[in-house]
Structures are given as C-alpha cells and as structure tokens.
Scaffold this active site. Structure first.
Site, mmCIF file in Angstrom:
data_model
loop_
_atom_site.group_PDB
_atom_site.id
_atom_site.type_symbol
_atom_site.label_atom_id
_atom_site.label_comp_id
_atom_site.label_asym_id
_atom_site.label_seq_id
_atom_site.Cartn_x
_atom_site.Cartn_y
_atom_site.Cartn_z
ATOM 1 N N SER A 150 0.864 -1.184 0.000
ATOM 2 C CA SER A 150 0.000 0.000 0.000
ATOM 3 C C SER A 150 0.897 1.229 0.000
ATOM 4 O O SER A 150 2.072 1.147 0.390
ATOM 5 C CB SER A 150 -0.850 -0.026 1.273
ATOM 6 O OG SER A 150 -1.391 1.241 1.543
ATOM 7 N N TYR A 163 -2.398 -0.972 10.171
ATOM 8 C CA TYR A 163 -2.444 -1.275 8.732
ATOM 9 C C TYR A 163 -1.151 -0.819 8.069
ATOM 10 O O TYR A 163 -0.499 -1.570 7.338
ATOM 11 C CB TYR A 163 -3.658 -0.584 8.103
ATOM 12 C CG TYR A 163 -3.813 -0.826 6.612
ATOM 13 C CD1 TYR A 163 -4.481 -1.954 6.152
ATOM 14 C CD2 TYR A 163 -3.291 0.070 5.679
ATOM 15 C CE1 TYR A 163 -4.622 -2.185 4.788
ATOM 16 C CE2 TYR A 163 -3.435 -0.150 4.316
ATOM 17 C CZ TYR A 163 -4.101 -1.276 3.879
ATOM 18 O OH TYR A 163 -4.238 -1.499 2.518
#
Ligand code: NDP
Length: 243
Positions: A150, A163
C-alpha cells in the site's frame, strides 16, 4: 501494457482473499489466462460464487481452500501445503492479497486487540502461509510470489496505525525473501501496491469519497497477470505501483 491470452497456461496459482475485491478479480483473470486457481478465503458462500463464475467461463475448474487467516493454526497451514502437494506436486504462483483495515485512529487511542488482529492477518499470516508453501513453490520452474502492499506501507501516514505498520512489514518480508533466494532464479518475490481501488476496504477507509473516480479491480489486472507470468521472470525484490 496489453496482454495476449493464456499468459498463465497450466500454472497452479493460489490467491488469498479470492472471494471479493481485488482478490476475486485476480482469481477470475488468472483463470481466464489459463491457470488452475486455488481460491483461499474464509467465507464459503462468496468463494462458491467465484468458483461458479470461473466454471461458467469454461476455464480450468478452480479449487476452494477454506481458511480464516485470523484463526488458522500450524495444522491448517500444513494441510494447505499437503493438499497442494497431493493434488499438483508444486505451486507456481502465490498472490497474498487478503487483508484488513484495522482502526483509523491515532496510536494514542488505537485499540490493542485490533492492532494484534491487523498485524496478524496482514503480516504474520503472510509469513506463515509463504513459509508453509515454500517447498511447493520450489517445485516450480518459475514461481512468482506477490505480496500486497500500500502507499502507507512506504511512507507512514497519521491515523493508519497497524495497517500501515503491517504493510511496511510486508515490504520488508518480500525484500528479505528475495535476497534469501538471490541464487535461485526459479523463484521471485515482489510487492504490488494496487493504489486507490473501488472495493469494500476502500469504502471502509473513505466512506464519503466520490467512488466514481476510483479504479475498478479489473483495471489492475494487466499488472497482476504480468507479475505472475513468465514475462516478468527475473523481476524480484521490487515494489510495483498500480497508480
Ligand atoms: P476487500 O475488503 O474487498 O478484500 C479483502 C479480502 O481479504 C477479502 O477477500 C476478505 O475476505 C479477505 N480477508 C480479510 N480477513 C481475512 C481473514 N481473516 N481470512 C481470510 N481472508 C480474509 O479489499 P481489497 O480488495 O481492496 O483488498 C485487497 C488487498 O489490497 C488488501 O491487502 C489491501 O490492503 C490492499 N490494498 C487495497 C487498496 C484499495 O484501495 N482497495 C489500496 C492499497 C492496498 P472477507 O470478504 O471474508 O472479509
């Protein structure tokens, strides 16, 4: 990048989180490109929908591997490996796609249980599955392992907590595996960052954004197929953006 058909003929590929979002799009596209796809996920109903969708396309019949990455133990990972070896004797591709968002909150208020769960599903489970399947991947002439990263796995971002940390970890895991196999040209490890894509997770992260500007998962598939195919042989230790 325009791909011709059957880039993945006769390859055996396992996709995690194959029931929805980007994982579903990858599973369907890999099957269209000639692969035998193992659909790993925790929700049997939605996995069966993907199974039916692939079967209706007259592609090689997929297989379902029911597994909850939050709850799985050593025996479950061993079972995935043994089933793989018994059925195929090898694995050519592994797309580690399943993930959870965790909390969007400052570290000072981050829920500890959610932290542990998010790191486990997004990072530890990726390690456990890859480790369990390495011997099967060694049986392939040209194995490709793809981790899902990401933008917040490269630059820390406020309020992305576990995350973001898990995706940094995934980048490191991919690089370490790549370096540890630099004398083996038959296996490679890379990360892919899908970028902003219209899925359930994106909606959870940005509930009020205008979705019409987002990419659909299917629009990412040229890169997902290329990185899984023999066309990307020699590419390892990279982090590829689909922005
Ligand atoms: P989705 O929420 O649509 O997909 C997440 C997938 O992970 C689902 O199939 C989900 O299954 C599965 N999953 C979650 N927890 C578990 C578990 N415990 N066991 C097994 N499977 C599990 O989101 P995306 O398609 O967007 O996400 C795919 C990947 O892409 C993720 O790694 C995400 O971090 C990454 N990513 C996505 C971006 C985006 O904009 N969409 C941007 C950057 C990265 P279930 O349906 O059962 O919950």
């Amino acid at each position: 990048m325009k791909l011709s058909k059957n880039k993945l003929d006769s390859k055996i590929i396992l996709v995690t989180g194959a029931n929805a979002g980007i994982g579903k799009a990858a599973a369907v596209e890999y099957a269209k490109q000639g692969a035998k796809v193992i659909l790993l996920g925790r929700n049997i109903e939605s996995l069966e929908h993907v199974y039916d969708e692939i079967s209706e396309l007259n592609c090689d019949e997929p297989m379902i591997s029911l597994m909850d990455l939050e709850k799985a133990d050593g025996n479950d990972y061993q079972m995935v490996f043994e089933n793989m070896m018994n059925e195929f004797g090898k694995l050519d591709g592994l797309l580690l796609n399943a993930g959870v968002l965790g909390d969007r909150s400052p570290i000072a208020h981050y829920d500890s249980e959610t932290w542990v769960q998010t790191i486990h599903v997004n990072l530890t489970a990726q390690f456990l599955l890859t480790k369990a399947l390495l011997p099967a991947l060694y049986g392939s002439d040209n194995a490709s392992v793809i981790f899902t990263s990401s933008g917040v796995g490269k630059i820390g971002k406020a309020f992305w907590g576990a995350y973001s940390v898990s995706k940094f970890g995934v980048e490191a895991l991919s690089q370490i595996l790549s370096l540890e196999h630099d004398d083996q040209s038959s296996i490679r490890f890379n990360c892919i960052n899908p970028g902003a894509t219209k899925t359930k997770m994106r909606k959870q992260a940005y509930p009020y954004e205008d979705e019409t500007a987002l990419k659909e998962p299917v629009e990412l598939m040229d890169k997902y197929v290329w990185l899984m195919s023999d066309e990307s042989k020699g590419i390892t230790g990279q982090s590829i953006d689909c922005q």
